[in-house]
Scaffold this motif. Structure first.
Motif, PDB file in Angstrom:
ATOM      1  N   ASN A 164       0.737  -0.998   0.036  1.00 27.93           N
ATOM      2  CA  ASN A 164       0.063   0.012   0.007  1.00 27.93           C
ATOM      3  C   ASN A 164       0.919   1.339  -0.042  1.00 27.93           C
ATOM      4  O   ASN A 164       0.389   2.554  -0.178  1.00 27.93           O
ATOM      5  CB  ASN A 164      -0.896   0.001   1.297  1.00 27.93           C
ATOM      6  N   SER A 165       2.109   1.237   0.227  1.00 28.96           N
ATOM      7  CA  SER A 165       3.175   2.155   0.236  1.00 28.96           C
ATOM      8  C   SER A 165       4.206   2.163  -0.737  1.00 28.96           C
ATOM      9  O   SER A 165       4.958   1.178  -0.581  1.00 28.96           O
ATOM     10  CB  SER A 165       3.513   2.560   1.664  1.00 28.96           C
ATOM     11  N   PRO A 166       4.326   3.127  -1.398  1.00 31.17           N
ATOM     12  CA  PRO A 166       5.649   3.232  -2.377  1.00 31.17           C
ATOM     13  C   PRO A 166       6.879   3.408  -1.620  1.00 31.17           C
ATOM     14  O   PRO A 166       7.755   2.419  -1.983  1.00 31.17           O
ATOM     15  CB  PRO A 166       5.317   4.391  -3.127  1.00 31.17           C
ATOM     16  N   VAL A 184       7.889   7.433   6.489  1.00 32.01           N
ATOM     17  CA  VAL A 184       6.479   7.116   6.619  1.00 32.01           C
ATOM     18  C   VAL A 184       6.113   6.143   7.629  1.00 32.01           C
ATOM     19  O   VAL A 184       5.041   6.348   8.055  1.00 32.01           O
ATOM     20  CB  VAL A 184       6.269   6.075   5.248  1.00 32.01           C
ATOM     21  N   GLY A 224       3.043   6.585  10.378  1.00 33.68           N
ATOM     22  CA  GLY A 224       2.227   5.604  10.718  1.00 33.68           C
ATOM     23  C   GLY A 224       2.231   5.309  12.432  1.00 33.68           C
ATOM     24  O   GLY A 224       1.163   4.905  12.811  1.00 33.68           O
TER      25      GLY A 224
END
Lengths: 194, 194
Positions: free
Chosen positions: B72-74, B135, B139
């Motif tokens: 879901n995350s590049p 990132v 989170g």
């Protein structure tokens, strides 16, 4: 051939003449790259620091002015800190490199010390670029899976500044890689070929 | 003193004897570090790939199962890609380094080539660690300024896996820095002291 006169004594060594004349070329490249690193560090920090943008946010709870600034994200603070260190480091090492440029024979220990520290700084700058890039990318595109909204549509100037700062920081990391290459090459050239 | 017999000819050189016997020690350290790099790369990729966690999300639009996964995350995809490359690279270079371990004199070009590629990979791995870390930090903590909610309270297992993966990846970057030091040292030791 005055380059044969080393500091340890005037004993002519067979290895010195072929390497000494070409050393200066690499020292010039080294200093130019360090000046580039300084310029990139300053540009990146200035872009990040001047990125503040205030917009009126309309929400169900009423409209209010809201400022986007780099201090709101630890990732951007880290980038500013890392590039400030890189800028200071580039000034110090450029002066050290310059001070050795006039000497007939540069001690190989200089290349070794510069290389070791360049590699450490490369790790810091590359990680900072990645961190800011990761956060900046979410700001640009958002992430629907975790409902993180993009902010580019509201804070366009802020995003332009942050994006430019990250690209310049990537350039600084590339300059550091080249600096490691230059000093690794200087070390390699000093090894006599059997 | 069979170590004096180089491949170019049997002419005894005055520089060879003092450096050749201690080269093997550095080659052993080099191979050990490359095996560590391989282990760290595999661990980090496995942790990231096995991080998938499905939870029932209750929202005003009804409750539904929602999976948190690294795709879901590049940023996390980039980390997996970078560490897969690091793993493959470590296998190849460990074999190259091993193949030279039995030779009496290792050509200095080997250190130079290993150093150059280690530095490039260090840039990639450090940037990937930073990106995923940036990132992952959002989170973990969220960012109230842009209303990005933290996901740790819902996807605890996912966050544990991602966090561990990032820490192991940081370790891999540190191993790469040490590898650059070892090969820079091997180059430096080959330079005759005037």
């Amino acid at each position: 051939m005055s380059s044969m006169e080393t500091e340890k004594g005037a004993v002519p060594t067979p290895q010195a003449p072929p390497v000494a004349p070409t050393d200066n070329k690499y020292r010039v490249v080294d200093v130019i790259l360090r000046v580039l690193l300084l310029a990139a560090s300053i540009a990146s920090v200035v872009l990040m620091v001047t990125s503040k943008q205030t917009e009126i946010i309309v929400s169900p709870f009423g409209s209010r002015p809201n400022a986007a600034k780099f201090q709101n994200s630890p990732a951007f603070i880290y980038l500013v800190a890392a590039l400030s260190v890189a800028g200071l480091y580039s000034i110090i090492t450029a002066l050290v490199s310059l001070s050795y440029m006039r000497k007939p024979i540069v001690p190989p220990k200089l290349f070794w010390i510069l290389l070791i520290h360049d590699v450490l700084l490369l790790g810091i700058v590359a990680a900072a670029t990645g961190t800011a890039g990761g956060v900046g990318y979410i700001g640009l595109k958002g992430n629907t899976h975790v409902r993180w909204g993009k902010i580019r549509n509201v804070y366009d100037k802020f995003c332009r500044h942050v994006g430019a700062s990250i690209i310049v920081s990537l350039f600084a990391a590339a300059v550091l890689v080249l600096l490691v290459f230059v000093n690794a090459n200087s070390l390699y050239r000093r090894i006599p070929k059997y």
